[in-house]
Design an enzyme around this catalytic site. Structure first.
Site, PDB file in Angstrom:
ATOM      1  N   ARG A  42      11.106 -11.561  67.829  1.00  0.00           N
ATOM      2  CA  ARG A  42      10.459 -12.840  67.919  1.00  0.00           C
ATOM      3  C   ARG A  42      11.020 -13.111  69.634  1.00  0.00           C
ATOM      4  O   ARG A  42      12.476 -12.545  69.489  1.00  0.00           O
ATOM      5  CB  ARG A  42      10.926 -13.923  66.979  1.00  0.00           C
ATOM      6  CG  ARG A  42      10.263 -13.905  66.146  1.00  0.00           C
ATOM      7  CD  ARG A  42       9.345 -14.443  65.607  1.00  0.00           C
ATOM      8  NE  ARG A  42       9.029 -15.296  64.111  1.00  0.00           N
ATOM      9  CZ  ARG A  42       9.346 -17.009  64.268  1.00  0.00           C
ATOM     10  NH1 ARG A  42       8.774 -17.970  65.422  1.00  0.00           N
ATOM     11  NH2 ARG A  42       8.421 -17.243  63.091  1.00  0.00           N
TER      12      ARG A  42
ATOM     13  N   ARG B 141       8.803 -46.702  61.103  1.00  0.00           N
ATOM     14  CA  ARG B 141       8.576 -45.518  61.620  1.00  0.00           C
ATOM     15  C   ARG B 141       6.864 -45.003  61.274  1.00  0.00           C
ATOM     16  O   ARG B 141       5.800 -44.699  61.788  1.00  0.00           O
ATOM     17  CB  ARG B 141       8.927 -44.588  62.552  1.00  0.00           C
ATOM     18  CG  ARG B 141       9.408 -45.455  63.319  1.00  0.00           C
ATOM     19  CD  ARG B 141      10.656 -44.028  64.149  1.00  0.00           C
ATOM     20  NE  ARG B 141       9.511 -43.149  65.826  1.00  0.00           N
ATOM     21  CZ  ARG B 141      10.723 -42.685  66.142  1.00  0.00           C
ATOM     22  NH1 ARG B 141      11.838 -42.261  66.343  1.00  0.00           N
ATOM     23  NH2 ARG B 141       9.894 -42.326  66.666  1.00  0.00           N
TER      24      ARG B 141
ATOM     25  N   PRO C  56      15.796 -38.506  58.097  1.00  0.00           N
ATOM     26  CA  PRO C  56      16.795 -36.973  57.286  1.00  0.00           C
ATOM     27  C   PRO C  56      16.897 -35.664  57.478  1.00  0.00           C
ATOM     28  O   PRO C  56      15.824 -35.657  56.897  1.00  0.00           O
ATOM     29  CB  PRO C  56      16.835 -37.875  55.658  1.00  0.00           C
ATOM     30  CG  PRO C  56      15.688 -38.644  56.020  1.00  0.00           C
ATOM     31  CD  PRO C  56      15.257 -38.471  57.190  1.00  0.00           C
ATOM     32  N   GLU C  57      18.345 -35.406  57.368  1.00  0.00           N
ATOM     33  CA  GLU C  57      17.740 -33.749  57.828  1.00  0.00           C
ATOM     34  C   GLU C  57      18.096 -33.649  55.531  1.00  0.00           C
ATOM     35  O   GLU C  57      18.611 -33.970  55.081  1.00  0.00           O
ATOM     36  CB  GLU C  57      18.812 -33.120  58.369  1.00  0.00           C
ATOM     37  CG  GLU C  57      18.309 -33.726  59.517  1.00  0.00           C
ATOM     38  CD  GLU C  57      19.334 -33.382  60.764  1.00  0.00           C
ATOM     39  OE1 GLU C  57      19.458 -31.445  60.964  1.00  0.00           O
ATOM     40  OE2 GLU C  57      19.427 -33.263  61.375  1.00  0.00           O
TER      41      GLU C  57
ATOM     42  N   HIS D 266       8.282 -53.411  56.259  1.00  0.00           N
ATOM     43  CA  HIS D 266       8.172 -52.631  56.652  1.00  0.00           C
ATOM     44  C   HIS D 266       8.060 -51.672  55.195  1.00  0.00           C
ATOM     45  O   HIS D 266       8.674 -50.331  54.587  1.00  0.00           O
ATOM     46  CB  HIS D 266       9.276 -51.503  56.803  1.00  0.00           C
ATOM     47  CG  HIS D 266       8.896 -52.283  58.839  1.00  0.00           C
ATOM     48  ND1 HIS D 266       7.855 -52.322  58.699  1.00  0.00           N
ATOM     49  CD2 HIS D 266      10.121 -52.260  60.504  1.00  0.00           C
ATOM     50  CE1 HIS D 266       8.032 -52.128  60.362  1.00  0.00           C
ATOM     51  NE2 HIS D 266       9.148 -52.727  60.936  1.00  0.00           N
TER      52      HIS D 266
END
Length: 271
Positions: A153, A110, A2-3, A91
């Site tokens: 940068r 994961r 998820p973002e 899980h």
DNA sequence: AGACGTACCTGACCGC
DNA sequence: TGCGGTCAGGTACGTC
């Protein structure tokens, strides 16, 4: 996984159950995820949650016992509302048992996610949070701030906006989408960007993230809201996982940056 | 500093 | 059907 929009959606789903609620107990089904679960959980009974909030992609539960719980969902983590009588599914790693026979379960195939604790009084000093940049949807993330970083940068702009110490919450999808909207090639060296382009990018990052929150996030395969249902923003992708550009009908191309796949339109997005 | 590559882990998918 | 290779919403850490 998820973002920011997905974590924000999950947070909003959790609020009715957790805000001012009580965690009766916490049960774990293994010893760790990315890091070990805190041993303190074993002794915690009937702890009131005083506040629930988000920082970057962390969900933070501030508790009445002086601690805060930090939850990160990694790439494949889900928080799901379950009935506490159900047996753990594959899980399922940790359960927050609530009143009224409910529980919130963290399921993460994961195991790149994590659950840990810190003192409520100095959450921002925690090792996982102390280096984080500003929230993208606040006024402290603005053109002046970003331009002050980038003019000195050299890295590619896509890598920079995914750097948590610059701005938090921007993952692979929304980095690609906001660069497309800004017509910026993802490999552009940041110190080559004009102030106008930086201004446009800041605006589009905020827009894309806000629109995705409105849509309940994006579902590829693992992400689901608290109720297990999908978000909708994946239908609004302009470049991520797309074949043809909807603006110019050229083919969307892929490249790899810092080990992540970047999607972009080579004719709309110019260096 | 800052820019990179690597590691952590499971499952889905594709070509042979 | 099975096997190997590749890929996936993240990020901390080591190295140059």
């Amino acid at each position: 996984m998820p973002e920011l929009p997905e974590v924000e959606t999950i947070l909003r789903g959790l609020e009715p159950y957790l805000n001012n609620g009580v965690i009766k107990e916490i049960t774990t089904h293994r010893a760790d995820m990315r890091i070990p679960f805190p041993p303190e959980f074993k002794g915690w009974k009937n702890i009131r949650i005083e506040k629930i909030r988000r920082r970057a992609k962390y969900i933070i539960l501030e508790l009445a016992n002086g601690y805060a719980i930090l939850i990160h969902l990694g790439m494949s983590g889900k928080l799901l509302l379950r009935n506490s009588c159900n047996a753990p599914a594959k899980h399922d790693h940790i359960d927050f048992i609530l009143e009224n026979n409910k529980r919130i379960t963290l399921n993460d195939p994961r195991r790149f996610g994590l659950v840990t604790i810190c003192n409520s009084s100095n959450i921002n000093d925690h090792k996982l949070l102390s280096h984080l940049g500003p929230e993208p949807l606040t006024d402290s993330f603005n053109t002046k701030y970003l331009f002050n970083i980038i003019y000195k940068r050299k890295k590619p702009i896509k890598t920079l906006i995914m750097d948590n110490s610059v701005v938090v919450g921007v993952g692979n999808i929304y980095a690609c989408e906001s660069l497309f909207r800004s017509r910026i090639h993802p490999q552009t060296q940041v110190n080559k960007l004009s102030k106008e382009k930086v201004d446009l990018l800041v605006k589009n990052l905020k827009d894309v993230l806000s629109e995705a929150i409105q849509a309940g996030g994006s579902t590829l395969k693992d992400y689901a809201k608290l109720d297990g249902k999908s978000g909708y923003f994946q239908h609004n992708f302009a470049v991520y996982n797309q074949k043809k550009c909807k603006t110019c009908s050229n083919n969307i191309e892929k490249l790899t940056q810092s080990g992540r796949t970047t999607f972009f339109c080579p004719s709309c997005q110019i260096i």
